[in-house]
Design a protein around this motif. Structure first.
Motif, short mmCIF file in Angstrom:
data_model
loop_
_atom_site.label_atom_id
_atom_site.label_comp_id
_atom_site.label_asym_id
_atom_site.label_seq_id
_atom_site.Cartn_x
_atom_site.Cartn_y
_atom_site.Cartn_z
N PHE A 45 0.84 -1.20 0.00
CA PHE A 45 0.00 0.00 0.00
C PHE A 45 0.87 1.25 0.00
CE2 PHE A 45 -2.06 3.44 2.24
CZ PHE A 45 -3.29 3.52 1.63
N ALA A 46 1.88 1.27 0.88
CA ALA A 46 2.77 2.44 0.97
C ALA A 46 3.48 2.69 -0.35
CB ALA A 46 3.79 2.25 2.10
N LEU A 52 1.36 9.88 -4.05
CA LEU A 52 0.03 10.47 -4.04
C LEU A 52 0.02 11.97 -3.81
CD1 LEU A 52 -2.99 9.94 -4.36
CD2 LEU A 52 -3.09 9.55 -1.90
N PRO A 53 0.80 12.51 -2.88
CA PRO A 53 0.77 13.97 -2.71
C PRO A 53 1.15 14.72 -4.00
CG PRO A 53 1.76 12.95 -0.80
CD PRO A 53 1.60 11.87 -1.84
N LEU A 118 1.72 8.47 8.14
CA LEU A 118 1.43 7.07 7.93
C LEU A 118 2.39 6.34 7.00
CD1 LEU A 118 -0.70 5.08 8.90
CD2 LEU A 118 -2.08 5.71 6.93
N LEU A 119 2.71 6.91 5.86
CA LEU A 119 3.53 6.19 4.87
C LEU A 119 4.90 5.77 5.39
CD1 LEU A 119 2.58 7.91 1.49
CD2 LEU A 119 1.80 5.72 2.40
N LEU A 122 4.40 2.79 7.63
CA LEU A 122 4.05 1.58 6.88
C LEU A 122 5.28 0.99 6.20
CD1 LEU A 122 0.66 2.61 5.21
CD2 LEU A 122 1.03 1.38 7.36
N ARG A 123 6.11 1.86 5.62
CA ARG A 123 7.34 1.38 4.99
C ARG A 123 8.26 0.73 6.01
NH1 ARG A 123 6.53 5.96 1.58
NH2 ARG A 123 7.67 7.33 2.96
N ALA A 124 8.37 1.33 7.18
CA ALA A 124 9.23 0.76 8.21
C ALA A 124 8.71 -0.59 8.66
CB ALA A 124 9.31 1.72 9.40
#
Length: 131
Positions: A45-46, A52-53, A118-119, A122-124
Motif C-alpha cells: 500500500f505504501a 500520491l501527494p 502514515l507512509l 508503513l514502509r518501516a
C-alpha cells in the motif's frame, strides 16, 4: 502484546497499532492473525501511494478533478480494508469536496498530513517484516 518469539512478524505492525486512526483488529481477523502478511500488505500500500501527494497536486493543477475523485474513492476503500481508518476518512472528505465542487485545499492538506505520518511508518513496518 509482545511475544518472546524470535521471529519478527509479531513486532512488525506493533508500533503501527499506536498510531491514531488505525484499527488492525478486523484485518488481522481476516488474515488469521498473520501480522507478517499484514505488514506485507501495508508495505505494498505504501509503495502504491508513495507519490500520491505529488499526483494530487498535479491533478489539481491540471484540473483533472474527475480522475482525482476516482482515485480518492479507491484510496478510501483500500485504506478502510487495511484498517487505515483516518486515511480512509481523509480520502472520503477530499472525494466529497471534489465531487461537490468545493475548494479542496483544506482536505488536501489534511490528507497530506495523514500520509506524511502514515507512509513512513508503513514502509518501516514492511521493511522489518522482510528482514
Amino acid at each position: 502484546m509482545s511475544h518472546s518469539d524470535p521471529t519478527p512478524p509479531p513486532a512488525t505492525t506493533g508500533d503501527l497499532d499506536t498510531l491514531p486512526g488505525v484499527n488492525f483488529e478486523p484485518v488481522l481477523a481476516l488474515l488469521g492473525g498473520d501480522r507478517a502478511m499484514l505488514a506485507e500488505l501495508l508495505g505494498e500500500f505504501a509503495a502504491q501511494y508513495a507519490n500520491l501527494p505529488t499526483e494530487t497536486a498535479s491533478a489539481l493543477a491540471t484540473g483533472d478533478i474527475d480522475n482525482l475523485a476516482r482515485q480518492m474513492h479507491g484510496l478510501k476503500g483500500t485504506a478502510a480494508n487495511l484498517g487505515l481508518e483516518a486515511l480512509s476518512r481523509q480520502a472520503a472528505t477530499l472525494e466529497a469536496a471534489l465531487r461537490q465542487g468545493q475548494s479542496p485545499a483544506e482536505a488536501v492538506a489534511a490528507l497530506a498530513a495523514c500520509l506524511d505520518t502514515l507512509l513512513p511508518a508503513l514502509r518501516a513496518a514492511s521493511g522489518q517484516a522482510n528482514e
